[in-house]
Design a protein around this motif. Structure first.
Motif, PDB file in Angstrom:
ATOM      1  N   LEU A   1      -2.628  -9.280  -5.011  1.00  0.00           N
ATOM      2  CA  LEU A   1      -1.391  -9.125  -5.775  1.00  0.00           C
ATOM      3  C   LEU A   1      -1.022  -7.656  -5.982  1.00  0.00           C
ATOM      4  O   LEU A   1       0.116  -7.260  -5.737  1.00  0.00           O
ATOM      5  CB  LEU A   1      -1.566  -9.844  -7.121  1.00  0.00           C
ATOM      6  CG  LEU A   1      -0.438  -9.873  -8.124  1.00  0.00           C
ATOM      7  CD1 LEU A   1      -0.681 -11.016  -9.081  1.00  0.00           C
ATOM      8  CD2 LEU A   1      -0.294  -8.594  -8.898  1.00  0.00           C
ATOM      9  N   TRP A   2      -1.981  -6.870  -6.438  1.00  0.00           N
ATOM     10  CA  TRP A   2      -1.661  -5.471  -6.785  1.00  0.00           C
ATOM     11  C   TRP A   2      -1.301  -4.628  -5.570  1.00  0.00           C
ATOM     12  O   TRP A   2      -0.324  -3.866  -5.627  1.00  0.00           O
ATOM     13  CB  TRP A   2      -2.790  -4.860  -7.614  1.00  0.00           C
ATOM     14  CG  TRP A   2      -2.933  -5.630  -8.888  1.00  0.00           C
ATOM     15  CD1 TRP A   2      -3.949  -6.479  -9.221  1.00  0.00           C
ATOM     16  CD2 TRP A   2      -1.993  -5.694  -9.969  1.00  0.00           C
ATOM     17  NE1 TRP A   2      -3.700  -7.068 -10.456  1.00  0.00           N
ATOM     18  CE2 TRP A   2      -2.502  -6.596 -10.931  1.00  0.00           C
ATOM     19  CE3 TRP A   2      -0.772  -5.086 -10.215  1.00  0.00           C
ATOM     20  CZ2 TRP A   2      -1.844  -6.894 -12.118  1.00  0.00           C
ATOM     21  CZ3 TRP A   2      -0.113  -5.383 -11.395  1.00  0.00           C
ATOM     22  CH2 TRP A   2      -0.644  -6.268 -12.325  1.00  0.00           C
ATOM     23  N   PRO A   3      -1.987  -4.752  -4.428  1.00  0.00           N
ATOM     24  CA  PRO A   3      -1.521  -4.015  -3.250  1.00  0.00           C
ATOM     25  C   PRO A   3      -0.129  -4.462  -2.787  1.00  0.00           C
ATOM     26  O   PRO A   3       0.682  -3.631  -2.372  1.00  0.00           O
ATOM     27  CB  PRO A   3      -2.590  -4.317  -2.190  1.00  0.00           C
ATOM     28  CG  PRO A   3      -3.826  -4.612  -2.979  1.00  0.00           C
ATOM     29  CD  PRO A   3      -3.325  -5.329  -4.209  1.00  0.00           C
ATOM     30  N   VAL A   4       0.145  -5.764  -2.871  1.00  0.00           N
ATOM     31  CA  VAL A   4       1.479  -6.257  -2.504  1.00  0.00           C
ATOM     32  C   VAL A   4       2.520  -5.675  -3.457  1.00  0.00           C
ATOM     33  O   VAL A   4       3.574  -5.182  -3.020  1.00  0.00           O
ATOM     34  CB  VAL A   4       1.530  -7.803  -2.508  1.00  0.00           C
ATOM     35  CG1 VAL A   4       2.967  -8.314  -2.447  1.00  0.00           C
ATOM     36  CG2 VAL A   4       0.707  -8.361  -1.360  1.00  0.00           C
TER      37      VAL A   4
ATOM     38  N   LEU B   1       4.325  -5.166   4.628  1.00  0.00           N
ATOM     39  CA  LEU B   1       3.915  -6.332   3.839  1.00  0.00           C
ATOM     40  C   LEU B   1       3.304  -7.393   4.742  1.00  0.00           C
ATOM     41  O   LEU B   1       2.255  -7.966   4.427  1.00  0.00           O
ATOM     42  CB  LEU B   1       5.110  -6.930   3.102  1.00  0.00           C
ATOM     43  CG  LEU B   1       5.583  -6.222   1.850  1.00  0.00           C
ATOM     44  CD1 LEU B   1       6.979  -6.696   1.472  1.00  0.00           C
ATOM     45  CD2 LEU B   1       4.619  -6.454   0.719  1.00  0.00           C
ATOM     46  N   ALA B   2       3.952  -7.666   5.860  1.00  0.00           N
ATOM     47  CA  ALA B   2       3.451  -8.673   6.799  1.00  0.00           C
ATOM     48  C   ALA B   2       2.071  -8.286   7.313  1.00  0.00           C
ATOM     49  O   ALA B   2       1.165  -9.133   7.361  1.00  0.00           O
ATOM     50  CB  ALA B   2       4.427  -8.848   7.962  1.00  0.00           C
ATOM     51  N   SER B   3       1.893  -7.032   7.684  1.00  0.00           N
ATOM     52  CA  SER B   3       0.597  -6.572   8.196  1.00  0.00           C
ATOM     53  C   SER B   3      -0.494  -6.730   7.142  1.00  0.00           C
ATOM     54  O   SER B   3      -1.601  -7.183   7.458  1.00  0.00           O
ATOM     55  CB  SER B   3       0.673  -5.113   8.633  1.00  0.00           C
ATOM     56  OG  SER B   3       1.488  -4.986   9.751  1.00  0.00           O
ATOM     57  N   TYR B   4      -0.184  -6.366   5.911  1.00  0.00           N
ATOM     58  CA  TYR B   4      -1.173  -6.482   4.852  1.00  0.00           C
ATOM     59  C   TYR B   4      -1.555  -7.947   4.627  1.00  0.00           C
ATOM     60  O   TYR B   4      -2.741  -8.285   4.532  1.00  0.00           O
ATOM     61  CB  TYR B   4      -0.670  -5.854   3.545  1.00  0.00           C
ATOM     62  CG  TYR B   4      -1.677  -6.040   2.446  1.00  0.00           C
ATOM     63  CD1 TYR B   4      -2.837  -5.276   2.415  1.00  0.00           C
ATOM     64  CD2 TYR B   4      -1.512  -7.028   1.483  1.00  0.00           C
ATOM     65  CE1 TYR B   4      -3.808  -5.477   1.438  1.00  0.00           C
ATOM     66  CE2 TYR B   4      -2.469  -7.238   0.504  1.00  0.00           C
ATOM     67  CZ  TYR B   4      -3.609  -6.459   0.485  1.00  0.00           C
ATOM     68  OH  TYR B   4      -4.568  -6.677  -0.461  1.00  0.00           O
ATOM     69  N   LEU B   5      -0.569  -8.825   4.541  1.00  0.00           N
ATOM     70  CA  LEU B   5      -0.858 -10.233   4.292  1.00  0.00           C
ATOM     71  C   LEU B   5      -1.587 -10.882   5.469  1.00  0.00           C
ATOM     72  O   LEU B   5      -2.474 -11.718   5.271  1.00  0.00           O
ATOM     73  CB  LEU B   5       0.421 -10.991   3.951  1.00  0.00           C
ATOM     74  CG  LEU B   5       1.039 -10.619   2.606  1.00  0.00           C
ATOM     75  CD1 LEU B   5       2.394 -11.299   2.435  1.00  0.00           C
ATOM     76  CD2 LEU B   5       0.116 -10.975   1.455  1.00  0.00           C
TER      77      LEU B   5
END
Length: 90
Positions: free
Chosen positions: A39-42, A55-59
């Protein structure tokens, strides 16, 4: 609670609801706070107005590498649409 703290709390609640209710890579009735470590990195990416692809890469990384469970691309796209619509302070 200060106005700033209330804003962050509301933003975090919105992101938590999306991660738990829609993204949900585990998909097995996990606790509401199961994805709070993501949650916090997003939220930080959203606050920095990071590109959608960041965002897509992180998720993708979180699901594929950390949880070893892939999220279908169409679901990821829906999650991204919802996340970028969250009203966050810059």
């Amino acid at each position: 609670m200060s106005e700033g703290a209330a804003t962050v709390k509301a933003e975090a609640a919105a992101v938590r609801a999306i991660l738990h209710g829609v993204w949900d890579p585990i998909g097995a009735g996990v606790p509401e706070d199961e994805y709070d470590s993501y949650l916090w990195p997003v939220l930080a990416l959203l606050r920095r107005k990071a590109p959608r692809e960041a965002l897509a890469s992180y998720l993708r990384w979180a699901a594929d590498e950390r949880m070893t469970v892939s999220v279908p691309e169409e679901r990821l796209e829906r999650v991204l649409d919802m996340l970028v619509a969250v009203d966050v302070a810059a």
